[in-house]
Design a protein around this motif. Structure first.
Motif, PDB file in Angstrom:
ATOM      1  N   VAL A  10      -5.160  27.685 -17.494  1.00 41.17           N
ATOM      2  CA  VAL A  10      -6.326  27.836 -16.613  1.00 41.17           C
ATOM      3  C   VAL A  10      -5.914  28.477 -15.286  1.00 41.17           C
ATOM      4  N   TRP A  11      -6.484  29.624 -14.993  1.00 39.74           N
ATOM      5  CA  TRP A  11      -6.248  30.295 -13.707  1.00 39.74           C
ATOM      6  C   TRP A  11      -7.445  30.048 -12.806  1.00 39.74           C
ATOM      7  N   GLY A  12      -7.168  29.624 -11.583  1.00 40.54           N
ATOM      8  CA  GLY A  12      -8.288  29.310 -10.705  1.00 40.54           C
ATOM      9  C   GLY A  12      -8.009  29.642  -9.259  1.00 40.54           C
ATOM     10  N   GLY A  73     -10.737  31.918 -14.424  1.00 39.57           N
ATOM     11  CA  GLY A  73     -11.481  31.115 -15.389  1.00 39.57           C
ATOM     12  C   GLY A  73     -12.128  29.912 -14.758  1.00 39.57           C
ATOM     13  N   ALA A  74     -11.626  29.480 -13.582  1.00 42.35           N
ATOM     14  CA  ALA A  74     -12.126  28.253 -12.973  1.00 42.35           C
ATOM     15  C   ALA A  74     -12.204  28.393 -11.459  1.00 42.35           C
ATOM     16  N   THR A 113     -15.591  28.235 -15.090  1.00 43.79           N
ATOM     17  CA  THR A 113     -15.668  26.774 -15.186  1.00 43.79           C
ATOM     18  C   THR A 113     -15.670  26.141 -13.804  1.00 43.79           C
ATOM     19  N   TYR A 159     -15.317  19.178 -15.112  1.00 43.83           N
ATOM     20  CA  TYR A 159     -14.053  18.826 -14.453  1.00 43.83           C
ATOM     21  C   TYR A 159     -14.354  18.281 -13.069  1.00 43.83           C
ATOM     22  N   TYR A 358      -2.296  19.725 -13.322  1.00 47.95           N
ATOM     23  CA  TYR A 358      -2.820  21.000 -12.836  1.00 47.95           C
ATOM     24  C   TYR A 358      -2.273  21.203 -11.433  1.00 47.95           C
ATOM     25  N   HIS A 403      -1.310  22.535 -17.096  1.00 45.99           N
ATOM     26  CA  HIS A 403      -2.443  23.192 -17.768  1.00 45.99           C
ATOM     27  C   HIS A 403      -3.093  24.303 -16.957  1.00 45.99           C
ATOM     28  N   GLY A 404      -2.803  24.348 -15.657  1.00 46.08           N
ATOM     29  CA  GLY A 404      -3.489  25.354 -14.864  1.00 46.08           C
ATOM     30  C   GLY A 404      -2.944  25.443 -13.460  1.00 46.08           C
TER      31      GLY A 404
END
Ligand code: GBH
Length: 456
Positions: A10-12, A73-74, A113, A159, A358, A403-404
């Motif tokens: 997950v890239w945010g 993505g987030a 997301t 989330y 994360y 995870h991110g």
């Protein structure tokens, strides 16, 4: 060499409400402790405040488009409690919720997301007037707020982060007094830390009841701490600082117990009577993941301050002082230490192997210079981010379950006591027009996450 990240990583990018929204008097929002502190002379550099901030409240569509262009993505943002419950209790203010409905729907329409933080330091002032986080009731009020937000938005947010950085909220807010509410009361700060954690646990229960499918976590600020010299006194200082920064919070939430040595250190300032039977069971309600905010590592030494001298961020350990870094720092004066992130992730994962991680914040302020083309060529920020992503990649190689990763932050904003002087953004915000201009790092991050790999 190309360093790939796992599929689905997950890239945010992250922000928080008071730092970006502005519109502090609109649509029924009540005052928060940061409104009060930032209007107190001397509290914030150059007397700045978040009244307008970067005007995100009015520019939300433009900002959503920028987030979509970035390609993440987030998106991690926070909800302003005083927009939703202006007095911190009772019925919700639908107009406040509407702003977040628009934001979240805008994210979902763009395939992004939403990751929502319930508390990023903007306590309703009415609750501070009733005692603030040192008062146990504030934890219950937070759980009530969590339950109402879960009811309203649980259908579209998967989330949740309950609380951002309880160390900062408790010890910078109530002991050092540099953050809101600006109190320098070590004993109150120790109670505040406990009630922030209790509020987290109660909010986990509240969200499980309203959003049973959601991923629930909290975000802790970790700061690996070592001794400036090998002397016994400095090593004890490092044990104390590491205990307060890192172990007190992590061990309570993930291990269900406060570290004994830290409790012992705290008895200098607190009788610990605020800790009741059963509290640690609530505080350690299972979470689905842990948010790790990482900026730097610190060296400390034993100074000679008497325990109760000046306000301190180390309640009960006022003699602990930071050792001035000799290596490169960011504009905040924080050491640049990417290896510290690898070591930290491995440490957390060996202590608590079952908890997915994360990186919920990582980033840097630099003295950005605007080029003749109006663009900031922020090579130092790119180097910082790349170094830290390599550290995350090495942690993954060691089977750490990360995870991110979320960059702090989307755009330059109100950097708390430093005001607008400190710029952490991937996007330059030029005041007073508040025009948004992506920096080079914005394009670098977009290309990197599109490839899901570091190239070169
Ligand atoms: C985060 O906190 C916040 O969540 C976010 O709102 C904020 O904008 C962002 O970071 C940038 O500040 O002086 O060397 O001892 C950061 C937590 C705690 C990290 C204090 C640095 C001091 C390092 N910070 N710590 S040092």
């Amino acid at each position: 060499m190309t360093l790939e990240f796992p599929p689905g990583f997950v890239w945010g990018v992250a922000t928080s409400a008071y730092q970006i929204e502005g519109a502090v008097d609109e649509d029924g929002r009540g005052p928060s402790i940061w409104d009060t502190l930032s209007h107190t002379p001397g509290a914030v550099r150059r007397g700045e405040n978040g009244d307008i901030a970067v005007d995100h409240y009015h520019r939300v569509e433009e900002d959503l488009d920028l987030i979509a262009t970035l390609g993440v993505g987030a998106y991690r943002f926070s909800l302003a409690w005083p927009r939703i419950q202006p007095d911190g209790r009772g019925a919700v203010n639908e107009r406040g919720l509407d702003f977040y409905r628009r934001l979240v729907d805008g994210l979902l329409e763009r395939g992004i997301t939403p990751v929502a933080t319930l508390y990023h330091w903007d306590l309703p002032q009415a609750l501070e007037n009733a005692g603030g986080w040192p008062a146990r009731d504030t934890a219950h009020r937070f759980a009530e707020y969590a339950s109402k937000v879960g009811d309203a938005l649980g259908d579209r947010i998967g989330y949740w982060i309950t609380i951002n950085e309880p160390w900062c909220a408790a010890f910078l807010g109530y002991s050092l007094g540099q953050h809101a509410p600006g109190r320098a009361e070590p004993s109150a700060a120790v109670a505040a830390a406990h009630h922030l954690l209790l509020g987290h646990g109660e909010a986990v229960d509240a969200l499980r009841a309203t959003a049973p499918e959601a991923t629930l976590m909290l975000a802790l600020n970790f700061e690996p701490t070592g001794p400036a010299t090998n002397s016994d006194a400095d090593r004890d200082a490092a044990r104390r600082a590491d205990g307060l920064y890192n172990r007190l919070f992590m061990d309570a939430v993930l291990g269900g117990a406060y570290p004994e040595d830290v409790l012992e250190d705290l008895t200098v300032v607190s009788d610990l009577a605020h800790i009741r039977d059963g509290d640690l069971d609530v505080i350690s309600r299972p979470v689905d993941a842990l948010g790790v905010n990482y900026y730097t590592t610190t060296l400390v030494r034993a100074g000679d301050a008497p325990a109760e001298a000046a306000p301190t961020q180390w309640p009960g350990s006022a003699h602990v002082v930071a050792h001035e870094p000799e290596q490169a720092t960011t504009a905040m004066g924080w050491r640049i230490d990417p290896d510290g992130l690898e070591r930290l992730l491995r440490r957390i994962s060996s202590a608590y192997p079952r908890t997915p991680l994360y990186v919920t914040e990582n980033g840097a302020a630099f003295d950005d210079e605007v080029g003749p083309d109006g663009i900031v060529d922020d090579v130092d920020r790119i180097a910082y981010l790349e170094g830290h992503l390599r550290a995350v990649r090495r942690a993954l190689d060691h089977r750490v379950d990360v995870h991110g990763y979320f960059v702090w932050t989307l755009m330059d904003n109100f950097e708390w006591a430093s005001g607008y002087d400190m710029r952490f953004g991937l996007i330059r915000v030029n005041g007073p027009s508040r025009e948004r201009v992506p920096k080079r790092s914005f394009g670098w991050y977009r290309d990197m996450l599109r490839a899901n790999a570091l190239v070169g």
